[in-house]
Design a protein around this motif. Structure first.
Motif, short mmCIF file in Angstrom:
data_model
loop_
_atom_site.label_atom_id
_atom_site.label_comp_id
_atom_site.label_asym_id
_atom_site.label_seq_id
_atom_site.Cartn_x
_atom_site.Cartn_y
_atom_site.Cartn_z
N GLU A 1 -10.07 10.91 8.67
CA GLU A 1 -9.79 11.49 9.97
C GLU A 1 -9.10 12.84 9.80
O GLU A 1 -8.22 13.01 8.95
N THR A 2 -9.50 13.82 10.65
CA THR A 2 -8.89 15.15 10.64
C THR A 2 -7.94 15.26 11.82
O THR A 2 -8.32 14.95 12.97
N VAL A 3 -6.69 15.69 11.54
CA VAL A 3 -5.67 15.78 12.59
C VAL A 3 -5.06 17.17 12.57
O VAL A 3 -5.12 17.91 11.58
N SER A 4 -4.44 17.54 13.69
CA SER A 4 -3.73 18.82 13.80
C SER A 4 -2.56 18.64 14.75
O SER A 4 -2.43 17.60 15.40
N GLY A 5 -1.72 19.68 14.85
CA GLY A 5 -0.55 19.61 15.73
C GLY A 5 0.65 18.94 15.10
O GLY A 5 1.61 18.59 15.78
N TYR A 6 0.62 18.75 13.80
CA TYR A 6 1.72 18.07 13.12
C TYR A 6 2.86 19.05 12.81
O TYR A 6 2.67 20.27 12.79
N SER A 7 4.04 18.52 12.58
CA SER A 7 5.22 19.33 12.26
C SER A 7 5.19 19.76 10.80
O SER A 7 4.81 18.98 9.92
N ILE A 8 5.61 21.00 10.58
CA ILE A 8 5.75 21.51 9.21
C ILE A 8 7.12 21.15 8.65
O ILE A 8 7.26 20.80 7.48
N ASN A 9 8.13 21.22 9.51
CA ASN A 9 9.50 20.84 9.13
C ASN A 9 10.01 19.81 10.12
O ASN A 9 9.79 19.92 11.33
N ILE A 10 10.72 18.83 9.60
CA ILE A 10 11.31 17.79 10.46
C ILE A 10 12.73 17.50 9.99
O ILE A 10 13.10 17.81 8.85
#
Length: 856
Positions: free
Chosen positions: A430-439
């Motif tokens: 599955e391909t996803v986007s909109g994720y956090s780079i830093n948390i």
């Protein structure tokens, strides 16, 4: 006639030689001011002069106009007072004795406390009065800094954040005991002083035994042991309330209540406090509660029980990123790189929150006049952790986003996450986007620790005694990293890139509250048995002890592994042999020598030093060989003690940058095994009464601590994954983090019969930065680590006792670092071994502390 003249001359001569002066006085309890009956008043010649009556009054004959009297009473600390007979003044007034903070029989048998000055060990004692008057808002170890060979430093400046070392050994090699129960971290030996804020008010006494000492339960006491004894419940009915405030607005309110002995035979004491404030260093706010409950009851002539409960639920901001000299000069002494502002509120990336209650149940049995048994069951359940952060796929860490004021730029971090359009293909395709780079995450650590300490004592005759015991402890910690804030993104992706079993079908898309990167348990079973023979007569005191222990280590890892999550059980035994002898040729002099050999099993963190369930191969026990000799001289006017020691420490393990976030992807942690070190030195302390109400003292420590060999180190990245192995050329380098020269002095006096004033000065020199294994891979680089410039500190304490509604009260005003000398306290060496590449922490400037205490 001639005979009468001779007789008259003889009588006059005898009258002048044996002239007597009669003095009267009254002995009372310092706390309650109640009279003390049957107190012995001893003259300086060692002979009993008088005994106090039921009202505390006494009369004594002295043979000169000036005399030192020593007052001794059961249940109270002895006290020496200077007396001067005058024609118009024969009443020397009220003499106040301080109650012993514990039953001598109970605490000596169960906690390994040293009561007799004749014991052949080097001991220093700090009283509750000293702690309450002088510590202020500083971490608890700072009250020990006036003891030669002991050094405390702030690790950043947060509330309770401090390191303690004794004779050059850091605190994981110093045994910390609470009423005789070891409370060092079972996995790593570390001590988090912020978990013990209660002890500032609950401590009745702190005893420091340098070297291996006599306390058999302190198996990790390479440099020494610190035994903290809490206040007992068996007190007079009453209580106190105190208010304390610092010049940087940290405020503490404390309430203490004592029931006295009630009709049902129980005695109860309660102490509670609340602390709140912004902290001295930027964003090192603190908010917390402390509580202490003590119950005791004498069941019958042979049985007594004591129950203690204490805890400190608290939250405080920290400063973990070390500063460069350029940063310190530009931003100032209060600068903290760990935080920034978002929506008008402080967000500190380094914050500690924890609650670690400690419960102990103690039973003391007097079998007969020669046999005693003490049993202690203890239980702790700690829960909490600290703020952490993660970056996706080697992205810059949150500490690399800075605004013009040098703080973390949270706005940019949020914007980057919210606008991130990058795509990532999960293991399931599955391909996803909109994720956090830093948390931001919470590094959570809960633990349960339960144990039983049983000590048996038998007095064979007046000279020979046996003390033997067993100690069993179960420890289980649960460590995990939990997402707390996605910082503007929709979710976070855990790649499981470094997990031993990889993704293995697990969910990679993570939301707030989900666990990432770390989820493991440390299980430790520990058992030891010891026996000690003590010989004591008029001139000699000697002891010899043997101690055998075993450690069972097991690790459970639910992140690295999917199916087989448990490691094999690793068994590591250890033992020690200790002994000493002292000789007392007269009342004033004592000479002593002691030695020990210790084979200490490595800590859990070194056994599983790869951060997986695979144990480190060929890991050896630490071997400690030590010898010490000393001399003590004591009179009512002058006390002194000098000692010299030599300690060779082999197979040392070190983990650098432990429990702190790495500032960027270029940094790493280093695991070292097999280092050797040599610690040797001379310590001197003395004090003298110069007047009835004045005392002076001094201390000196001259030491040399050096690493003895070259080793290799494994380097780990921020994900605790081994990335490299390097040679470390450490032979001949000085041990860092503690001064190898200390000089100190104090003066205390009473002014106008109203002000009690004490000033203390300390000079620290030959202190070096911790060497960095990463920058010690060149065999031609033999330069010493950066030498921290010598520094002086001057503290001043002013107390004003008074009466408030016929009750005693106290106003205390303290000044720390009176001369406002800002200096480097502690830090890490850089690649050039100079100030420009050094990273560390600078001291607080001048601070003030005000305290009002009202007794009732």
């Amino acid at each position: 006639m001639k005979f009468l003249l001779v007789l008259l001359s003889v009588l006059l001569f005898q009258s002048s030689v044996f002239s007597q002066f009669t003095l009267t006085g009254k002995i009372v309890d310092e706390g309650s001011l109640k009279p003390i009956e049957s107190a012995h008043i001893v003259r300086s010649d060692g002979k009993n002069g008088s005994v106090s009556d039921s009202d505390g009054n006494f009369t004594i004959e002295i043979s000169s106009e000036k005399e030192w009297l020593t007052i001794k009473a059961l249940g109270f600390k002895s006290k020496s007072v200077f007396c001067k007979a005058e024609e118009n003044r024969t009443d020397i007034g009220r003499i106040e004795l301080v109650a012993e903070p514990y039953s001598l029989d109970e605490i000596t048998i169960s906690a390994g406390m040293v009561q007799e000055k004749e014991k052949p060990v080097t001991v220093s004692t700090i009283t509750a009065k000293t702690i309450q008057k002088e510590l202020g808002d500083r971490p608890l170890p700072f009250i020990m800094n006036t003891v030669p060979g002991v050094f405390s430093a702030r690790t950043g400046g947060g509330s309770g954040d401090a390191e303690l070392s004794i004779r050059g050994f850091n605190q994981e090699n110093v045994g910390l005991l609470l009423n005789g129960v070891p409370i060092n971290g079972a996995e790593n030996g570390l001590v988090f002083w912020s978990n013990y804020l209660t002890l500032v008010d609950a401590a009745a006494e702190i005893q420091i035994q340098k070297g291996p000492g006599i306390a058999n339960a302190a198996t990790n006491s390479v440099g020494g042991s610190v035994n903290i004894i809490t206040e007992p419940a068996a007190k007079e009915k009453g209580g106190f309330i105190s208010f304390q405030i610092t010049n940087y607005a940290n405020f503490t309110t404390t309430l203490g209540l004592n029931s006295g002995k009630m009709s049902n035979g129980w005695s109860i004491s309660f102490l509670g406090s609340f602390i709140n404030g912004p902290g001295y260093i930027d964003a090192t706010y603190v908010r917390g509660w402390s509580y202490y409950l003590a119950l005791s009851k004498q069941l019958n002539d042979k049985n007594r029980i004591v129950i203690n409960l204490l805890g400190d639920p608290q939250v405080h901001g920290q400063r973990t990123l070390k500063l460069s000299n350029a940063e310190h000069n530009f931003y100032g002494n209060l600068y903290n790189k760990d935080w920034g502002s978002y929506n008008g509120e402080i967000n500190n990336a380094s914050e500690n929150f924890y609650h670690n209650p400690f419960l102990s149940f103690n039973h003391y049995l007097k079998i007969d006049d020669t046999k005693k048994l003490a049993n202690t069951f203890y239980l702790t359940y700690g829960n909490g952790g600290g703020k952490w952060s993660e970056s996706f796929n080697y992205a810059p860490s949150i500490f690399e986003y800075r605004n013009p004021s040098g703080q973390i730029d949270w706005n940019t971090i949020y914007d980057n996450n919210a606008s991130n359009e990058d795509e990532y293909t999960l293991a399931n395709g599955e391909t996803v986007s909109g994720y956090s780079i830093n948390i931001q995450t919470d590094y959570l650590a809960s633990n349960i620790r339960a144990g039983l300490l049983s000590t048996y004592e038998q007095q064979f005759n007046k000279k020979l005694k046996l003390v033997a015991g067993i100690h069993y402890r179960y420890f289980n910690s649960y460590l995990r990293e939990e997402i707390s804030d996605l910082l503007g993104g929709l979710y976070y992706i855990d790649t499981y890139a470094w997990a031993v079993d990889g993704v293995s079908g697990r969910q990679q898309v993570k939301s707030a509250g989900d666990i990432i990167n770390v989820e493991n348990n440390s299980i430790i079973n520990f058992a030891n048995a010891y026996a000690q023979l003590i010989f004591d007569n008029q001139h000699f005191n000697a002891y010899v002890s043997v101690n055998g222990n075993n450690n069972w280590y097991q690790r459970i890892d639910n992140y690295n592994y999917v199916d087989s999550t448990k490691s094999e059980t690793i068994v590591r035994p250890g033992f020690d042999v200790r002994g000493g002898i002292s000789y007392k040729p007269g009342i004033k002099h004592i000479v002593y020598v002691n030695s020990a050999f210790i084979s200490r099993a490595p800590y859990f963190k070194f056994v599983f030093g790869n951060f997986t369930n695979v144990s480190v191969q060929n890991l050896q026990n630490e071997k400690i060989s030590t010898i010490e000799a000393g001399y003590k001289f004591e009179t009512p006017v002058f006390n002194s003690q000098i000692n010299a020691y030599y300690t060779y420490w082999q197979n040392v393990s070190i983990l650098s940058e432990e429990y702190v976030q790495l500032e960027n992807n270029l940094q790493s942690r280093a695991m070292i095994n097999g280092l050797d070190a040599l610690h040797k030195g001379i310590e001197l302390e003395m004090s003298a009464r110069i007047q009835e109400n004045a005392r002076i003292g001094a201390m000196l420590n001259l030491a040399n601590y050096t690493w003895q060999n070259n080793v290799s180190a494994t380097l780990f990245d921020g994900n605790n994954v081994a990335v490299d192995t390097v040679n470390v050329y450490a032979k001949g380098l000085y041990v860092g983090g503690t001064p190898q020269q200390q000089v100190g002095a104090f003066l205390s006096f009473r002014l106008l019969q109203f002000f009690n004033i004490k000033a203390e000065w300390q000079y620290n020199n030959r202190m070096y930065a911790y060497f960095n294994p990463n920058s010690r891979s060149n065999p031609d680089d033999t330069s010493q680590p950066y030498q921290i410039p010598a520094f002086n500190t001057v503290n001043c304490y002013v107390s004003i006792p008074f009466h408030f509604f016929k009750k005693t009260a106290l106003f205390q005003f303290n000044t720390y670092n009176l001369l406002n000398t800002v200096h480097i306290e502690i830090g890490e060496d850089g690649p050039n071994h100079d100030l420009d590449t050094f990273r560390g922490f600078w001291s607080f400037g001048r601070t003030f502390d005000f305290m009002l205490r009202l007794n009732f």
